[in-house]
Design a protein around this motif. Structure first.
Motif, PDB file in Angstrom:
ATOM      1  N   ASN A   1       0.830  -1.213   0.000  1.00 20.33           N
ATOM      2  CA  ASN A   1       0.000   0.000   0.000  1.00 20.33           C
ATOM      3  C   ASN A   1       0.858   1.254   0.000  1.00 20.33           C
ATOM      4  O   ASN A   1       0.539   2.243  -0.671  1.00 20.33           O
ATOM      5  CB  ASN A   1      -0.926   0.006   1.220  1.00 20.33           C
TER       6      ASN A   1
ATOM      7  N   CYS B   1      -8.087   8.643  -7.185  1.00 23.22           N
ATOM      8  CA  CYS B   1      -7.497   8.224  -5.906  1.00 23.22           C
ATOM      9  C   CYS B   1      -7.196   9.432  -5.026  1.00 23.22           C
ATOM     10  O   CYS B   1      -7.442   9.410  -3.810  1.00 23.22           O
ATOM     11  CB  CYS B   1      -6.214   7.422  -6.147  1.00 23.22           C
TER      12      CYS B   1
ATOM     13  N   ILE C   1      -6.052   4.302   3.925  1.00 29.25           N
ATOM     14  CA  ILE C   1      -6.094   3.308   2.846  1.00 29.25           C
ATOM     15  C   ILE C   1      -6.448   1.932   3.393  1.00 29.25           C
ATOM     16  O   ILE C   1      -7.230   1.183   2.793  1.00 29.25           O
ATOM     17  CB  ILE C   1      -4.737   3.272   2.110  1.00 29.25           C
ATOM     18  N   ASP C   2      -5.877   1.584   4.544  1.00 30.31           N
ATOM     19  CA  ASP C   2      -6.144   0.268   5.158  1.00 30.31           C
ATOM     20  C   ASP C   2      -7.626   0.070   5.468  1.00 30.31           C
ATOM     21  O   ASP C   2      -8.135  -1.059   5.448  1.00 30.31           O
ATOM     22  CB  ASP C   2      -5.337   0.119   6.452  1.00 30.31           C
TER      23      ASP C   2
ATOM     24  N   SER D   1     -11.363  -0.624   1.341  1.00 30.51           N
ATOM     25  CA  SER D   1     -11.018  -1.695   0.400  1.00 30.51           C
ATOM     26  C   SER D   1     -11.128  -1.225  -1.056  1.00 30.51           C
ATOM     27  O   SER D   1     -10.333  -1.633  -1.907  1.00 30.51           O
ATOM     28  CB  SER D   1     -11.914  -2.911   0.620  1.00 30.51           C
TER      29      SER D   1
ATOM     30  N   LYS E   1      -8.039   0.706  -1.875  1.00 29.86           N
ATOM     31  CA  LYS E   1      -6.911  -0.210  -2.084  1.00 29.86           C
ATOM     32  C   LYS E   1      -6.908  -0.750  -3.503  1.00 29.86           C
ATOM     33  O   LYS E   1      -5.872  -0.788  -4.180  1.00 29.86           O
ATOM     34  CB  LYS E   1      -7.004  -1.389  -1.104  1.00 29.86           C
ATOM     35  N   GLN E   2      -8.083  -1.176  -3.964  1.00 25.76           N
ATOM     36  CA  GLN E   2      -8.189  -1.723  -5.316  1.00 25.76           C
ATOM     37  C   GLN E   2      -7.872  -0.659  -6.379  1.00 25.76           C
ATOM     38  O   GLN E   2      -7.173  -0.937  -7.355  1.00 25.76           O
ATOM     39  CB  GLN E   2      -9.592  -2.277  -5.538  1.00 25.76           C
TER      40      GLN E   2
ATOM     41  N   GLN F   1      -4.194  -0.140  -6.563  1.00 25.28           N
ATOM     42  CA  GLN F   1      -3.541  -1.252  -7.273  1.00 25.28           C
ATOM     43  C   GLN F   1      -3.694  -1.087  -8.785  1.00 25.28           C
ATOM     44  O   GLN F   1      -2.764  -1.342  -9.548  1.00 25.28           O
ATOM     45  CB  GLN F   1      -4.133  -2.582  -6.804  1.00 25.28           C
TER      46      GLN F   1
END
Length: 378
Positions: free
Chosen positions: A55, A217, A242-243, A246, A249-250, A253
């Protein structure tokens, strides 16, 4: 005679190379660092520190892209108002390069080499603008072709002559070679005739797609151009957000996956995902090393931090060339101390700054090339 004129006399007729770093474009494109000047953490330091945290890696690349990458695809057709001063500085630098090369005698090529670690296209935009006023000058960015412009290290070994309309004489015309050591936002990968090639174009659809993902983002995280991240504690606070999300996070990525397809050398410990870029990178570094080994070579450095490990190693190895002279326009007094420390015992550097104490200023670089005022040489 002032000291800058003495400097011009010293370098006249020699093999002149420039090493240009991110500081040259910093008036328009910020360089990402965290902390106080002289004790800050660079983006490469941070990516190394957070090497094992997925992350954190994605978040830091997001910060880097948003602050230092996405605005770098510059063209003269659509130049942002806030980028015009920087473009004019680049144009003035190229004008000075042409003047220097015209002073070379018949025994030495009228050629200037520019090695840059910048991804942006300020040099290309400046070339495009200046070419209208300098028809007897050649600007070579390593690309060749018409509708498909292939970028290759093989496209630099040319001297161009002008013979007039009836071939009554031949004279070499000035040329500027641009070596983009860390890739470019104008580069894309393409399959052509059963091989992968790098092509150059100002239409980079991938960059536009990454920018949309990046902006999404950043909006979710509440990041904007005015947001200040001053410490690793600030980074940790964003990582906690961010944690807990979800979807974010995606999205990060997906951003990182798209970002990895850009043909730029990211500020990490040189991990390549594109083989075609890796080959180009090492070939251009080899060209830089070859230039440092030529007799009577002058290397003028501006906006470069001397923290790139591969380039620094080549500079250290250049000690074998006793005729090499390295001149640096430093950003600050602490930069002078740092550069002296990393090159101590390898090669000597001459620092230049204005009598007013100006450091790291593009106008300082251009003024000492013009010999217009007394430059302090240290």
């Amino acid at each position: 005679m002032n000291s800058s004129q003495k400097f011009l006399d010293e370098i006249e007729g020699k093999n002149i190379d420039f090493l240009i770093g991110a500081g040259a474009s910093s008036e328009y494109i910020s360089t990402l660092s965290i902390g106080e000047r002289g004790n800050e953490h660079s983006i490469e330091d941070l990516l190394t520190d957070y090497n094992s945290q997925e992350n954190a890696q994605a978040f830091l690349k997001l910060l880097f892209f948003d602050s230092s990458v996405k605005r770098g695809l510059i063209s003269t057709d659509n130049i942002p108002e806030e980028a015009k001063n920087t473009l004019e500085s680049y144009k003035k630098l190229i004008e000075n390069m042409l003047i220097l090369s015209r002073h070379n005698g018949f025994e030495r090529p009228k050629r200037t080499n520019v090695f840059t670690t910048n991804y942006d296209t300020f040099f290309e935009a400046a070339f495009d603008d200046i070419a209208l006023d300098h028809p007897l000058a050649v600007f070579n960015d390593g690309s060749r072709g018409f509708f498909t412009r292939e970028v290759s290290y093989e496209n630099y070994y040319f001297n161009v002559t002008h013979s007039g309309s009836i071939d009554t004489f031949r004279r070499e015309i000035p040329s500027v070679n641009l070596y983009k050591l860390h890739g470019s936002l104008s580069w894309s990968k393409r399959e052509l005739k059963d091989k992968e090639i790098i092509t150059s174009s100002l239409e980079n659809k991938l960059l536009m797609e990454i920018t949309k993902e990046s902006d999404s983002c950043c909006n979710t995280l509440g990041l904007g151009r005015e947001t200040k991240i001053n410490s690793k504690e600030d980074i940790q606070n964003y990582l906690k957000l961010i944690d807990k999300n979800s979807n974010l996070k995606q999205n990060l990525q997906e951003f990182e996956s798209m970002y990895s397809k850009l043909l730029i050398v990211s500020p990490t410990k040189r991990k390549f995902q594109e083989t075609v870029l890796q080959k180009q990178y090492y070939q251009l570094l080899r060209e830089f090393e070859n230039e440092l080994q030529k007799a009577n070579t002058v290397l003028i450095c501006f906006g470069f931090s001397f923290k790139d490990e591969h380039i620094l190693e080549l500079l250290k190895r250049s000690i074998s060339n006793p005729s090499l002279q390295i001149f640096v326009i430093p950003y600050s007094e602490s930069d002078i101390e740092y550069i002296n420390s990393v090159l101590k015992g390898y090669t000597e550097v001459t620092f230049l700054k204005s009598p007013k104490g100006e450091l790291g200023n593009f106008s300082v670089l251009n003024k000492f090339l013009e010999g217009v005022y007394d430059i302090e040489i240290r």
